[in-house]
Design an enzyme around this catalytic site. Structure first.
Site, PDB file in Angstrom:
ATOM      1  N   GLY A 101      -7.138   0.731   3.081  1.00  0.00           N
ATOM      2  CA  GLY A 101      -8.580   0.772   2.823  1.00  0.00           C
ATOM      3  C   GLY A 101      -8.927   1.521   1.552  1.00  0.00           C
ATOM      4  O   GLY A 101     -10.052   1.416   1.063  1.00  0.00           O
ATOM      5  N   GLY A 102      -7.974   2.307   1.025  1.00  0.00           N
ATOM      6  CA  GLY A 102      -8.177   2.959  -0.276  1.00  0.00           C
ATOM      7  C   GLY A 102      -9.287   3.996  -0.282  1.00  0.00           C
ATOM      8  O   GLY A 102      -9.587   4.633   0.734  1.00  0.00           O
ATOM      9  N   THR A 103      -9.896   4.159  -1.440  1.00  0.00           N
ATOM     10  CA  THR A 103     -10.849   5.246  -1.683  1.00  0.00           C
ATOM     11  C   THR A 103     -12.075   5.165  -0.782  1.00  0.00           C
ATOM     12  O   THR A 103     -12.443   6.145  -0.131  1.00  0.00           O
ATOM     13  CB  THR A 103     -11.302   5.210  -3.155  1.00  0.00           C
ATOM     14  OG1 THR A 103     -10.148   5.189  -3.986  1.00  0.00           O
ATOM     15  CG2 THR A 103     -12.155   6.415  -3.496  1.00  0.00           C
ATOM     16  N   CYS A 104     -12.739   4.030  -0.770  1.00  0.00           N
ATOM     17  CA  CYS A 104     -14.015   3.924  -0.051  1.00  0.00           C
ATOM     18  C   CYS A 104     -13.838   4.340   1.400  1.00  0.00           C
ATOM     19  O   CYS A 104     -14.604   5.138   1.936  1.00  0.00           O
ATOM     20  CB  CYS A 104     -14.545   2.491  -0.147  1.00  0.00           C
ATOM     21  SG  CYS A 104     -16.053   2.251   0.797  1.00  0.00           S
TER      22      CYS A 104
ATOM     23  N   GLU B  40       0.859  -1.190   0.000  1.00  0.00           N
ATOM     24  CA  GLU B  40       0.000   0.000   0.000  1.00  0.00           C
ATOM     25  C   GLU B  40       0.890   1.233   0.000  1.00  0.00           C
ATOM     26  O   GLU B  40       1.783   1.362   0.822  1.00  0.00           O
ATOM     27  CB  GLU B  40      -0.924  -0.010   1.209  1.00  0.00           C
ATOM     28  CG  GLU B  40      -1.774   1.252   1.372  1.00  0.00           C
ATOM     29  CD  GLU B  40      -2.570   1.626   0.131  1.00  0.00           C
ATOM     30  OE1 GLU B  40      -3.365   0.805  -0.340  1.00  0.00           O
ATOM     31  OE2 GLU B  40      -2.366   2.748  -0.404  1.00  0.00           O
TER      32      GLU B  40
ATOM     33  N   HIS C 231     -45.737  -4.249   6.929  1.00  0.00           N
ATOM     34  CA  HIS C 231     -46.357  -2.916   6.992  1.00  0.00           C
ATOM     35  C   HIS C 231     -45.907  -2.195   8.257  1.00  0.00           C
ATOM     36  O   HIS C 231     -45.830  -2.812   9.311  1.00  0.00           O
ATOM     37  CB  HIS C 231     -47.872  -3.059   7.009  1.00  0.00           C
ATOM     38  CG  HIS C 231     -48.567  -1.750   7.246  1.00  0.00           C
ATOM     39  ND1 HIS C 231     -48.701  -0.814   6.246  1.00  0.00           N
ATOM     40  CD2 HIS C 231     -49.112  -1.205   8.364  1.00  0.00           C
ATOM     41  CE1 HIS C 231     -49.326   0.255   6.744  1.00  0.00           C
ATOM     42  NE2 HIS C 231     -49.582   0.035   8.028  1.00  0.00           N
TER      43      HIS C 231
HETATM   44  C1  LIG Z   1     -16.581  10.713  -3.225  1.00  0.00           C
HETATM   45  C2  LIG Z   1     -16.798   9.258  -3.536  1.00  0.00           C
HETATM   46  C3  LIG Z   1     -17.916   8.633  -3.020  1.00  0.00           C
HETATM   47  C4  LIG Z   1     -18.127   7.286  -3.294  1.00  0.00           C
HETATM   48  N1  LIG Z   1     -19.244   6.690  -2.784  1.00  0.00           N
HETATM   49  C5  LIG Z   1     -19.494   5.391  -3.043  1.00  0.00           C
HETATM   50  C6  LIG Z   1     -20.632   4.735  -2.497  1.00  0.00           C
HETATM   51  O1  LIG Z   1     -21.424   5.338  -1.776  1.00  0.00           O
HETATM   52  N2  LIG Z   1     -20.809   3.426  -2.774  1.00  0.00           N
HETATM   53  C7  LIG Z   1     -19.945   2.724  -3.572  1.00  0.00           C
HETATM   54  O2  LIG Z   1     -20.155   1.545  -3.795  1.00  0.00           O
HETATM   55  N3  LIG Z   1     -18.854   3.321  -4.105  1.00  0.00           N
HETATM   56  C8  LIG Z   1     -18.600   4.621  -3.861  1.00  0.00           C
HETATM   57  N4  LIG Z   1     -17.482   5.210  -4.383  1.00  0.00           N
HETATM   58  C9  LIG Z   1     -16.564   4.406  -5.216  1.00  0.00           C
HETATM   59  C10 LIG Z   1     -15.697   3.525  -4.315  1.00  0.00           C
HETATM   60  O3  LIG Z   1     -15.032   4.322  -3.362  1.00  0.00           O
HETATM   61  C11 LIG Z   1     -14.676   2.714  -5.130  1.00  0.00           C
HETATM   62  O4  LIG Z   1     -15.366   2.089  -6.181  1.00  0.00           O
HETATM   63  C12 LIG Z   1     -14.052   1.666  -4.222  1.00  0.00           C
HETATM   64  O5  LIG Z   1     -13.241   2.303  -3.264  1.00  0.00           O
HETATM   65  C13 LIG Z   1     -13.302   0.564  -4.950  1.00  0.00           C
HETATM   66  O6  LIG Z   1     -11.998   0.856  -5.094  1.00  0.00           O
HETATM   67  P1  LIG Z   1     -10.847  -0.220  -5.423  1.00  0.00           P
HETATM   68  O7  LIG Z   1     -10.939  -1.428  -4.565  1.00  0.00           O
HETATM   69  O8  LIG Z   1     -10.856  -0.424  -6.858  1.00  0.00           O
HETATM   70  O9  LIG Z   1      -9.558   0.595  -5.045  1.00  0.00           O
HETATM   71  P2  LIG Z   1      -9.287   1.774  -4.045  1.00  0.00           P
HETATM   72  O10 LIG Z   1     -10.221   1.726  -2.896  1.00  0.00           O
HETATM   73  O11 LIG Z   1      -9.219   3.024  -4.808  1.00  0.00           O
HETATM   74  O12 LIG Z   1      -7.863   1.385  -3.471  1.00  0.00           O
HETATM   75  C14 LIG Z   1      -6.718   1.346  -4.248  1.00  0.00           C
HETATM   76  C15 LIG Z   1      -5.525   1.381  -3.320  1.00  0.00           C
HETATM   77  O13 LIG Z   1      -4.347   1.105  -4.067  1.00  0.00           O
HETATM   78  C16 LIG Z   1      -3.319   1.959  -3.632  1.00  0.00           C
HETATM   79  N5  LIG Z   1      -2.367   2.076  -4.733  1.00  0.00           N
HETATM   80  C17 LIG Z   1      -2.569   2.626  -5.955  1.00  0.00           C
HETATM   81  N6  LIG Z   1      -1.484   2.494  -6.725  1.00  0.00           N
HETATM   82  C18 LIG Z   1      -0.563   1.849  -5.978  1.00  0.00           C
HETATM   83  C19 LIG Z   1       0.764   1.432  -6.216  1.00  0.00           C
HETATM   84  N7  LIG Z   1       1.345   1.601  -7.401  1.00  0.00           N
HETATM   85  N8  LIG Z   1       1.429   0.825  -5.216  1.00  0.00           N
HETATM   86  C20 LIG Z   1       0.846   0.613  -4.013  1.00  0.00           C
HETATM   87  N9  LIG Z   1      -0.410   0.984  -3.736  1.00  0.00           N
HETATM   88  C21 LIG Z   1      -1.115   1.585  -4.706  1.00  0.00           C
HETATM   89  C22 LIG Z   1      -4.036   3.252  -3.301  1.00  0.00           C
HETATM   90  O14 LIG Z   1      -3.279   4.037  -2.415  1.00  0.00           O
HETATM   91  C23 LIG Z   1      -5.323   2.745  -2.677  1.00  0.00           C
HETATM   92  O15 LIG Z   1      -5.193   2.588  -1.287  1.00  0.00           O
HETATM   93  C24 LIG Z   1     -17.228   6.553  -4.105  1.00  0.00           C
HETATM   94  C25 LIG Z   1     -16.086   7.187  -4.611  1.00  0.00           C
HETATM   95  C26 LIG Z   1     -15.885   8.521  -4.326  1.00  0.00           C
HETATM   96  C27 LIG Z   1     -14.651   9.173  -4.892  1.00  0.00           C
END
Ligand SMILES: Cc1cc2nc3c(=O)[nH]c(=O)nc-3n(C[C@H](O)[C@H](O)[C@H](O)COP(=O)(O)OP(=O)(O)OC[C@H]3O[C@@H](n4cnc5c(N)ncnc54)[C@H](O)[C@@H]3O)c2cc1C
Length: 461
Positions: free
Chosen positions: A40-43, A35, A441
């Protein structure tokens, strides 16, 4: 340079990588997971969890302002953005810590911090380390697109990531982009007390949805005082003193919109350009998404891509489902596929939109005869009792097979109620099963059987 051999390497700790790490490690495989930023990334950090936590604060403010509608006196309502942010940080931080601690305490798993890059099809570098494995899983996600708008270099702007770092109320938030992210932030900040203007380049909001859904969402937002500017053919930005101006050539309204802050919400792009994919022979499409087959194998044997970076989903649940598909194929001798899944998602404005399967417009394009049922939330008892009657629900059914093609529930509880329809679709059962089911209901779901009893031919099919 230190080198280490593993059975599997996972790049990224989004919604797919950690689950797969736990599965592989439980089978006794030696795993490395990498990482570069936040566990935990984006979500967890900049997407679903923080935004939905803040949507809940915004809902509380909205309901407090409406308290007298329910016979409740609250006095003046004010929002403390520092506490809103602190609450968000705590919820998001707990989730991040759970992912991080879960991986760090996982037997057979080594966690690496840093940017991962392919050196060959079976070799990945991270910092000074070189890791090798026969199986590599990519879960690198997407990031906010910054469009090349004229003036973008000269103005300060937020993306969904930086927007979540602020603990003050923008006086006037101008949001470029009228789709999921822009609408959620727009309503949320309006409810916190900002003036909000959403600029959308297309002729309607959230264009992936049916026109009646777009129109109802516009009405919901406008009723709360969100300014909406559509058909913004060309958008440019400029700074004049403390004001950031968005120039939008719309069909109506003045061309210059002066705001205090700008949020860009115009889409996402995959984090694939700096991964060294070419060294591994992993093909991407013209937009940078990793090309995968129905079981998420990339063009390079022994390498899989899961989550947003493969362009097959774009949601937390699709990313998690990807990891289930890969795990089932590799570990359970169960040939699960991406094409097994049914489109499902929600938009978390209030009231929320729950969606499954085809839209009405997509159902028309199939060329098969279809039936449709529609019911306004003003005719849903639970919505009336709650004093939240905006929106409607609708469902489209194949006239011959009687299978449900798709549905939308824009209304209170719509994000939950949609699942009874989704599960019948997964069961491949005719709509009569749900029509004959006895629902509880008073709920929003209890009107789904009623709506199915009132189906009419869908014009144009
Ligand atoms: C504002 C916002 C609101 C959202 N709301 C919702 C919602 O309500 N419901 C829903 O289902 N989805 C929602 N989403 C979408 C959801 O967040 C993503 O679809 C979800 O996080 C899936 O992501 P992922 O598993 O593909 O990767 P991500 O969660 O993006 O994780 C990728 C990880 O890889 C790491 N990484 C990247 N490149 C490298 C590298 N070269 N080396 C090491 N690490 C790396 C990053 O740092 C990151 O931690 C929302 C998105 C946003 C932006």
């Amino acid at each position: 340079m230190a080198s280490a051999a593993y059975d599997a390497i996972i790049i990224g700790t989004g919604q797919a990588g950690p689950f797969l790490a736990h599965r592989l490690a439980a089978k006794g495989m030696k795993i490395a997971i990498i990482e570069r930023k936040l566990f935990g990334g984006t979500c967890v950090n900049t997407g679903c969890i923080p935004t939905k936590t803040m949507v809940a604060s915004a809902y509380a403010a909205h309901l407090a302002r409406r308290a007298s509608d329910y016979g409740v006196d609250t006095g003046a309502v004010s929002v403390d953005m520092k506490r809103v942010k602190a609450r968000k940080d705590e919820v998001s931080g707990n989730s991040r810590a759970a992912v991080e601690n879960g991986l760090k305490s996982l037997q057979n798993c080594t966690v690496y911090r840093g940017h991962a890059r392919f050196e060959s099809a079976h070799e990945v570098s991270v910092g000074a380390a070189r890791l090798t494995a026969g199986q590599i899983f990519i879960n690198v996600g997407c990031r906010a697109t910054v469009p090349p708008l004229p003036g973008i270099e000269e103005v300060p702007y937020f993306t969904n990531t930086s927007m979540l770092d602020i603990d003050f109320l923008p006086r006037h938030l101008v949001i470029v982009g009228g789709s999921y992210i822009g609408l959620e932030f727009g309503q949320m900040y309006r409810r916190f007390g900002s003036e909000v203007t959403i600029i959308e380049m297309g002729p309607r909001l959230i264009q992936r949805e049916d026109e009646d859904v777009s129109a109802a969402i516009r009405e919901i937002l406008e009723r709360e005082g969100v300014n909406i500017r559509l058909n913004a053919k060309c958008v440019s930005l400029a700074q004049r003193g403390n004001e950031t101006f968005a120039h939008a050539d719309c069909e109506d309204g003045p061309p210059d919109i002066g705001g205090s802050h700008v949020l860009l919400a115009v889409g996402r792009r995959p984090n694939t350009e700096d991964l060294g994919l070419e060294k591994a022979g992993v093909a991407t499409d013209p937009r940078g998404y990793i090309v995968v087959d129905d079981q998420l194998r990339t063009s390079a044997p022994g390498i899989w891509a899961m989550g947003d970076c493969n362009g097959k989903g774009g949601f937390t649940h699709t990313s998690f489902n990807d990891s289930e598909i890969v795990g089932a194929n590799l570990l359970d001798n169960d040939p699960r596929r991406v094409s097994d899944r049914i489109t499902a998602y929600a938009l978390y404005i209030d009231p929320p939109l729950g969606r499954v399967g085809l839209t009405e417009a997509e159902a028309r394009k199939t060329g098969s005869a279809a039936l449709m049922g529609k019911r306004p939330m003003t005719k849903v008892g639970r919505a009336i009792e709650k004093g939240e009657t905006q929106g409607f629900m609708k469902i489209v059914v194949d006239a011959e097979t009687r299978h449900i093609l798709g549905a939308a529930i824009l209304g209170v509880g719509g994000d939950e109620a949609i699942h009874s329809i989704l599960d019948i679709m997964y069961a491949k059962a005719p709509y009569s099963v749900i029509q004959r089911a006895m629902h509880v209901h008073p709920t929003v779901s209890e009107l789904i059987p009623t709506m199915l009893g009132e189906l009419q031919p869908l014009p144009g099919t």
